[in-house]
Structure formats: structure tokens, C-alpha cells
Motif scaffolding. Structure first.
Motif, PDB file in Angstrom:
ATOM      1  N   ASP A  20       0.842  -1.191   0.000  1.00 17.35           N
ATOM      2  CA  ASP A  20       0.000   0.000   0.000  1.00 17.35           C
ATOM      3  C   ASP A  20       0.879   1.244   0.000  1.00 17.35           C
ATOM      4  N   ILE A  21       0.586   2.158  -0.927  1.00 20.75           N
ATOM      5  CA  ILE A  21       1.339   3.409  -0.980  1.00 20.75           C
ATOM      6  C   ILE A  21       0.374   4.585  -0.910  1.00 20.75           C
ATOM      7  N   MET A  22       0.893   5.757  -0.591  1.00 22.27           N
ATOM      8  CA  MET A  22       0.074   6.959  -0.514  1.00 22.27           C
ATOM      9  C   MET A  22      -0.530   7.270  -1.874  1.00 22.27           C
ATOM     10  N   GLY A  23      -1.666   7.964  -1.869  1.00 23.46           N
ATOM     11  CA  GLY A  23      -2.352   8.271  -3.117  1.00 23.46           C
ATOM     12  C   GLY A  23      -1.654   9.357  -3.921  1.00 23.46           C
ATOM     13  N   LEU A  24      -1.988   9.391  -5.202  1.00 21.42           N
ATOM     14  CA  LEU A  24      -1.458  10.423  -6.080  1.00 21.42           C
ATOM     15  C   LEU A  24      -2.200  11.736  -5.849  1.00 21.42           C
ATOM     16  N   GLU A  25      -1.469  12.828  -5.998  1.00 19.06           N
ATOM     17  CA  GLU A  25      -2.075  14.149  -5.884  1.00 19.06           C
ATOM     18  C   GLU A  25      -1.818  14.913  -7.165  1.00 19.06           C
ATOM     19  N   THR A  26      -2.187  16.172  -7.180  1.00 23.34           N
ATOM     20  CA  THR A  26      -2.003  16.991  -8.373  1.00 23.34           C
ATOM     21  C   THR A  26      -0.522  17.177  -8.667  1.00 23.34           C
ATOM     22  N   GLU A  27      -0.250  17.823  -9.752  1.00 22.59           N
ATOM     23  CA  GLU A  27       1.103  17.912 -10.308  1.00 22.59           C
ATOM     24  C   GLU A  27       2.167  18.326  -9.299  1.00 22.59           C
ATOM     25  N   SER A  28       1.809  19.198  -8.369  1.00 24.21           N
ATOM     26  CA  SER A  28       2.813  19.762  -7.458  1.00 24.21           C
ATOM     27  C   SER A  28       3.009  18.964  -6.175  1.00 24.21           C
ATOM     28  N   GLY A  29       2.231  17.906  -5.950  1.00 27.94           N
ATOM     29  CA  GLY A  29       2.346  17.211  -4.679  1.00 27.94           C
ATOM     30  C   GLY A  29       2.163  15.717  -4.798  1.00 27.94           C
ATOM     31  N   GLY A  30       2.236  15.044  -3.642  1.00 23.10           N
ATOM     32  CA  GLY A  30       2.015  13.600  -3.621  1.00 23.10           C
ATOM     33  C   GLY A  30       3.244  12.799  -4.018  1.00 23.10           C
ATOM     34  N   ILE A  31       3.065  11.496  -4.047  1.00 20.93           N
ATOM     35  CA  ILE A  31       4.154  10.592  -4.387  1.00 20.93           C
ATOM     36  C   ILE A  31       4.605  10.799  -5.832  1.00 20.93           C
ATOM     37  N   ARG A  32       5.882  10.642  -6.075  1.00 18.52           N
ATOM     38  CA  ARG A  32       6.452  10.839  -7.409  1.00 18.52           C
ATOM     39  C   ARG A  32       6.293   9.566  -8.234  1.00 18.52           C
ATOM     40  N   THR A  33       6.036   9.741  -9.538  1.00 22.27           N
ATOM     41  CA  THR A  33       5.812   8.576 -10.401  1.00 22.27           C
ATOM     42  C   THR A  33       7.055   7.690 -10.473  1.00 22.27           C
ATOM     43  N   GLU A  34       8.243   8.286 -10.429  1.00 18.37           N
ATOM     44  CA  GLU A  34       9.449   7.465 -10.500  1.00 18.37           C
ATOM     45  C   GLU A  34       9.594   6.560  -9.279  1.00 18.37           C
ATOM     46  N   ASP A  35       9.071   7.016  -8.141  1.00 20.39           N
ATOM     47  CA  ASP A  35       9.092   6.174  -6.948  1.00 20.39           C
ATOM     48  C   ASP A  35       8.104   5.014  -7.081  1.00 20.39           C
ATOM     49  N   ILE A  36       6.923   5.285  -7.650  1.00 21.03           N
ATOM     50  CA  ILE A  36       5.951   4.203  -7.851  1.00 21.03           C
ATOM     51  C   ILE A  36       6.532   3.152  -8.790  1.00 21.03           C
ATOM     52  N   ILE A  37       7.217   3.583  -9.823  1.00 20.22           N
ATOM     53  CA  ILE A  37       7.838   2.647 -10.763  1.00 20.22           C
ATOM     54  C   ILE A  37       8.909   1.819 -10.061  1.00 20.22           C
ATOM     55  N   LYS A  38       9.655   2.439  -9.165  1.00 19.01           N
ATOM     56  CA  LYS A  38      10.648   1.691  -8.384  1.00 19.01           C
ATOM     57  C   LYS A  38       9.965   0.651  -7.490  1.00 19.01           C
ATOM     58  N   VAL A  39       8.770   0.972  -6.986  1.00 19.38           N
ATOM     59  CA  VAL A  39       8.007  -0.003  -6.199  1.00 19.38           C
ATOM     60  C   VAL A  39       7.609  -1.183  -7.083  1.00 19.38           C
ATOM     61  N   LEU A  40       7.129  -0.884  -8.288  1.00 17.78           N
ATOM     62  CA  LEU A  40       6.763  -1.951  -9.221  1.00 17.78           C
ATOM     63  C   LEU A  40       7.927  -2.904  -9.453  1.00 17.78           C
ATOM     64  N   GLU A  41       9.107  -2.330  -9.580  1.00 18.65           N
ATOM     65  CA  GLU A  41      10.299  -3.121  -9.897  1.00 18.65           C
ATOM     66  C   GLU A  41      10.894  -3.821  -8.679  1.00 18.65           C
ATOM     67  N   GLY A  42      10.358  -3.503  -7.478  1.00 16.12           N
ATOM     68  CA  GLY A  42      10.811  -4.168  -6.270  1.00 16.12           C
ATOM     69  C   GLY A  42      11.998  -3.518  -5.588  1.00 16.12           C
ATOM     70  N   HIS A  43      12.324  -2.290  -5.978  1.00 13.55           N
ATOM     71  CA  HIS A  43      13.514  -1.631  -5.424  1.00 13.55           C
ATOM     72  C   HIS A  43      13.277  -0.960  -4.067  1.00 13.55           C
ATOM     73  N   ILE A  44      12.019  -0.647  -3.740  1.00 13.15           N
ATOM     74  CA  ILE A  44      11.741   0.085  -2.501  1.00 13.15           C
ATOM     75  C   ILE A  44      11.142  -0.861  -1.466  1.00 13.15           C
ATOM     76  N   LEU A  45      11.756  -0.918  -0.302  1.00 10.61           N
ATOM     77  CA  LEU A  45      11.362  -1.872   0.729  1.00 10.61           C
ATOM     78  C   LEU A  45      10.280  -1.306   1.652  1.00 10.61           C
ATOM     79  N   ASP A  46       9.628  -2.208   2.349  1.00  7.74           N
ATOM     80  CA  ASP A  46       8.558  -1.848   3.281  1.00  7.74           C
ATOM     81  C   ASP A  46       9.050  -0.848   4.331  1.00  7.74           C
ATOM     82  N   GLY A  47       8.212   0.148   4.624  1.00 11.10           N
ATOM     83  CA  GLY A  47       8.551   1.124   5.646  1.00 11.10           C
ATOM     84  C   GLY A  47       9.144   2.416   5.116  1.00 11.10           C
TER      85      GLY A  47
END
Length: 202
Positions: A20-47
């Protein structure tokens, strides 16, 4: 990012987890798309706590340079509110589509869970059993498909539990149908990865 396990009533846990990750927000805020892609690829660990101002760095203790299969995402599930999809900012859909494009490149199956259907349609608010007869919900499903490029049969309208104090079978059925198919999609994806590994062993 948080990892959730599901406990079995008779003890133990089911052989799958939810990331589970934080929701997306408008262009100026929220989680970055490159971080979500890193999650898809398994690079970002829990916590890991996402920083809207900058993506994770390669030397961060929560960054895994060589992820295992179990670290990767096997089905991308996007949660979209039916009652407000028409008002969502276009920049949010741009971010979602960027992530979806990468998931497609990785052959990761994709699903939309369309929530709050009772808030989007008065008929469904009165009787959830009419969910698949509602023209308004059908329009919301088609709008989701059009804006995010996901096929209609991979979109699951559900009602959320919020103020209820008892279980409702009609609510449970829609949620469990979505959950069942998500697990099937993820399982098929993992099977295909193992099949490809076996194919190239010889």
C-alpha cells in the motif's frame, strides 16, 4: 509503503501480500511517479516514507539494488472513487498513465477498483444488488477505462465499508470478487515469469 498480510480464520496467513502506498495528488504534490515505478520493480522496501520533493536515492537503506521476485509487484491495483472521478485533476491521470505504461512494459496485470459506488448512484445507495444494472455506474466504469486505458473487464465497482457496524453480504461479495481476480491475475503473472525462466534454462 506498507505491506499487509491477510490472516486465515483457522490460523496462519494467506500466501500473498498487499503493498500500500500513498495516493497520487495533483502535479505539485504527492508521491512521485518514479518512486511508484521503483516499487513496481521491487527496489523500494517496506517502511519507506515517500518524499514528494525528491525520489528515493540509490544509497538509501530502503533501496534494494537487486530485488527478488517476491519484492516485485505482481498486479497493479489502482483505487479510483466513482463519485469524484469526473472531477479529478488531469495531472493525476497523467501520473497514473505514466505508471500504467511502465507496468505494461513489465507485463504486469492491471486492475481498477472503483470505490464509493453508493455515493455515485442513489439507486445503488438504496440497493447494492442493482449494482450491475445501474446506467450511472456503467458510465463511471467506461469513464475509468477511457481515462486510464484499462479494459472494462478489469474494472471492479465496489462499495466501501464506512459507517456500518455489521457485515453486509452484498458488500462483501463485490469486494471478494475483486480480491479473487486480483490474486488470480498476480498468480498467473508469477507463473508466466517462472515459465520464461524455465524456457531459457535450456
Amino acid at each position: 509503503i506498507r505491506t499487509h498480510n491477510m490472516k486465515k480464520r483457522e490460523g496462519g496467513r494467506y500466501p500473498f501480500v498487499f503493498r500500500d502506498i500513498m495516493g497520487l495528488e495533483t502535479e505539485s504534490g504527492g508521491i512521485r511517479t518514479e518512486d511508484i515505478i521503483k516499487v513496481l520493480e521491487g527496489h523500494i522496501l517496506d517502511g519507506y516514507n515517500f518524499n514528494p520533493r525528491s525520489p528515493i536515492t540509490l544509497d538509501h537503506p530502503k533501496y534494494k539494488k537487486s530485488p527478488d521476485l517476491c519484492d516485485k509487484i505482481h498486479c497493479l491495483v489502482s483505487i479510483v472513487p466513482a463519485d469524484s472521478i469526473s472531477r479529478m485533476d488531469s495531472s493525476v491521470f497523467q501520473k497514473m498513465n505514466a505508471v500504467r505504461q511502465k507496468a505494461s512494459e513489465l507485463n504486469i496485470p492491471q486492475v481498477i477498483v472503483l470505490t464509493k459506488v453508493d455515493k455515485a448512484c442513489e439507486l445503488i445507495n438504496r440497493d447494492l444488488r442493482k449494482l450491475y444494472y445501474s446506467r450511472k455506474i456503467k458510465d463511471k466504469v467506461e469513464e475509468s477505462s477511457h481515462k486510464l486505458g484499462i479494459s472494462l473487464n478489469n474494472i471492479y465497482p465496489v462499495k466501501n465499508y464506512h459507517a456500518e457496524i455489521t457485515r453486509d453480504d452484498s458488500v462483501d461479495v463485490t469486494i471478494l470478487m475483486a480480491l479473487r481476480d486480483i490474486v488470480y491475475f498476480a498468480s498467473d503473472y508469477v507463473d508466466s515469469l517462472y515459465d520464461n525462466r524455465w524456457k531459457y534454462t535450456f
